[in-house]
Scaffold this active site. Structure first.
Site, mmCIF file in Angstrom:
data_model
loop_
_atom_site.group_PDB
_atom_site.id
_atom_site.type_symbol
_atom_site.label_atom_id
_atom_site.label_comp_id
_atom_site.label_asym_id
_atom_site.label_seq_id
_atom_site.Cartn_x
_atom_site.Cartn_y
_atom_site.Cartn_z
ATOM 1 N N ASN A 4 0.951 -1.237 -0.216
ATOM 2 C CA ASN A 4 -0.002 0.092 -0.060
ATOM 3 C C ASN A 4 1.017 1.347 -0.033
ATOM 4 O OD1 ASN A 4 -1.563 2.252 0.396
ATOM 5 N ND2 ASN A 4 -2.441 1.673 2.546
ATOM 6 N N LYS B 291 0.105 4.220 -0.477
ATOM 7 C CA LYS B 291 -0.218 5.426 0.183
ATOM 8 C C LYS B 291 -0.284 6.778 -0.706
ATOM 9 C CE LYS B 291 0.032 3.398 4.843
ATOM 10 N NZ LYS B 291 -0.348 3.614 5.937
ATOM 11 N N HIS C 223 -9.661 0.999 5.547
ATOM 12 C CA HIS C 223 -8.083 1.240 5.925
ATOM 13 C C HIS C 223 -8.370 2.329 7.198
ATOM 14 C CE1 HIS C 223 -4.125 2.652 6.464
ATOM 15 N NE2 HIS C 223 -3.726 1.470 5.664
ATOM 16 N N GLU D 10 -4.755 -4.918 10.866
ATOM 17 C CA GLU D 10 -3.773 -3.963 10.879
ATOM 18 C C GLU D 10 -4.107 -3.098 12.471
ATOM 19 O OE1 GLU D 10 -2.047 -2.132 7.279
ATOM 20 O OE2 GLU D 10 -3.993 -1.163 7.594
ATOM 21 N N GLY E 255 2.815 2.627 10.745
ATOM 22 C CA GLY E 255 3.760 3.823 10.520
ATOM 23 C C GLY E 255 4.551 4.304 11.799
ATOM 24 N N SER F 82 3.802 -1.619 10.247
ATOM 25 C CA SER F 82 5.210 -1.369 10.364
ATOM 26 C C SER F 82 6.132 -2.806 9.973
ATOM 27 C CB SER F 82 5.720 -1.294 11.829
ATOM 28 O OG SER F 82 5.123 0.224 12.150
ATOM 29 N N GLY G 174 2.822 -0.887 4.238
ATOM 30 C CA GLY G 174 2.827 0.397 3.789
ATOM 31 C C GLY G 174 4.318 0.918 3.455
ATOM 32 N N GLY G 175 4.875 1.883 4.149
ATOM 33 C CA GLY G 175 6.087 2.597 3.830
ATOM 34 C C GLY G 175 7.187 1.775 3.307
HETATM 35 P P1 13P Z 1 3.186 0.982 7.415
HETATM 36 O O1 13P Z 1 3.744 -0.386 6.903
HETATM 37 O O2 13P Z 1 3.891 2.148 6.938
HETATM 38 O O3 13P Z 1 3.023 0.787 8.989
HETATM 39 O O4 13P Z 1 1.688 1.067 7.023
HETATM 40 C C1 13P Z 1 1.025 -0.141 7.107
HETATM 41 C C2 13P Z 1 -0.513 0.107 6.275
HETATM 42 O O5 13P Z 1 -1.069 1.103 6.688
HETATM 43 C C3 13P Z 1 -0.754 -0.576 5.254
HETATM 44 O O6 13P Z 1 -1.910 -0.401 4.694
#
Ligand code: 13P
Length: 243
Positions: free
Chosen positions: A10, A12, A89, A161, A167, A203, A224-225
């Site tokens: 993702n 974002k 989300h 999640e 994050g 994370s 995510g990141g």
């Molecule tokens: P991170 O992996 O950056 O913590 O984000 C998780 C997320 O929100 C995936 O949808």
């Protein structure tokens, strides 16, 4: 790189067009299977489809053919070749006031258009500390999956999640993840008499993926990141595929 586990990136709203171009260069020739799903910003989706990657959309309208400036319908997404969609989300719940009733409509719209919903659920840190995690998960499951048939249920992926892990570089213990994922699977089995796939998100990175990937009831990861840098994303995929 085929593997039963699903890995969803993702991205974002993180990336510039230059960064997307770098990312695409980084994954070129890596033969990512259909179990690797990339959810870029919608404006970049055509670049990924062009290279035949499996693409998910980060958000979808709950309805087709309305005067909804700025929205994308499930039909439009499906016709474009998009196979997955994130729904529920926590960032959409928090910043765009999406509630379970709306999320349920989106899940239904996606199923009607043959897109696999990745339904995100999870507790806040306050809810966790008050030992309300199971209650939150149950409420989200029951409300977001209202009027979904058992047959359709099999197409859905649940993303567990914990909101406090997104994050933050903080993750639950392995046994917390295992027991919350078991709770989700058992509950859904009780309601729908069917098994559901559950992935973990929050994370995930190349340093913790080894231990996360050993949790035996997980069907994959939502990242995510760490999905925005090709090298990091590929390292994670490597572990999940080869471990
Ligand atoms: P991170 O992996 O950056 O913590 O984000 C998780 C997320 O929100 C995936 O949808």
């Amino acid at each position: 790189m085929e593997n039963k586990k699903i890995i969803i990136g993702n991205q974002k709203m993180y990336m510039s067009i230059g960064e997307v171009s770098e990312f695409l260069k980084g994954i070129t020739g890596k033969n990512l299977g259909s179990n690797i799903v990339i959810c870029p910003s919608s404006i970049y989706i055509p670049y990924f489809l062009k290279h035949r990657y499996c693409v998910g959309i980060q958000n979808i309208s709950f309805d087709d053919k309305r005067q909804y400036t700025g929205e994308i319908s499930a039909k439009q997404a499906s016709d474009t070749g998009i196979k997955y969609a994130l729904v529920g989300h926590s960032e959409r719940r928090l910043y765009f006031n999406e509630d379970n009733e709306l999320i349920n409509k989106k899940v239904i719209a996606l199923l009607q258009n043959n897109i696999i919903p990745i339904l995100c659920i999870g507790e806040t840190i306050e809810e966790k500390n008050l030992l309300k995690t199971n209650r939150v998960l149950k409420n989200d499951i029951v409300s977001c999956l209202k009027n979904i048939s058992s047959d359709d249920l099999e197409k859905i992926i649940i993303a567990y999640e914990p909101i406090w892990a997104i994050g933050t570089n903080r993750i639950p213990t392995m046994s917390e993840i295992k027991s919350n994922v078991n709770y989700i699977k058992d509950l859904i089995n009780k309601i729908f008499k069917k098994d559901v796939r559950v992935v973990y998100g929050g994370s995930v990175n190349s340093n913790n993926i080894n231990k996360l990937n050993k949790i035996d009831n997980l069907d994959g990861f939502l990242i995510g990141g760490s999905s925005t840098k090709s090298e990091e994303f590929l390292k994670i995929i490597e572990v999940v595929v080869n471990q």
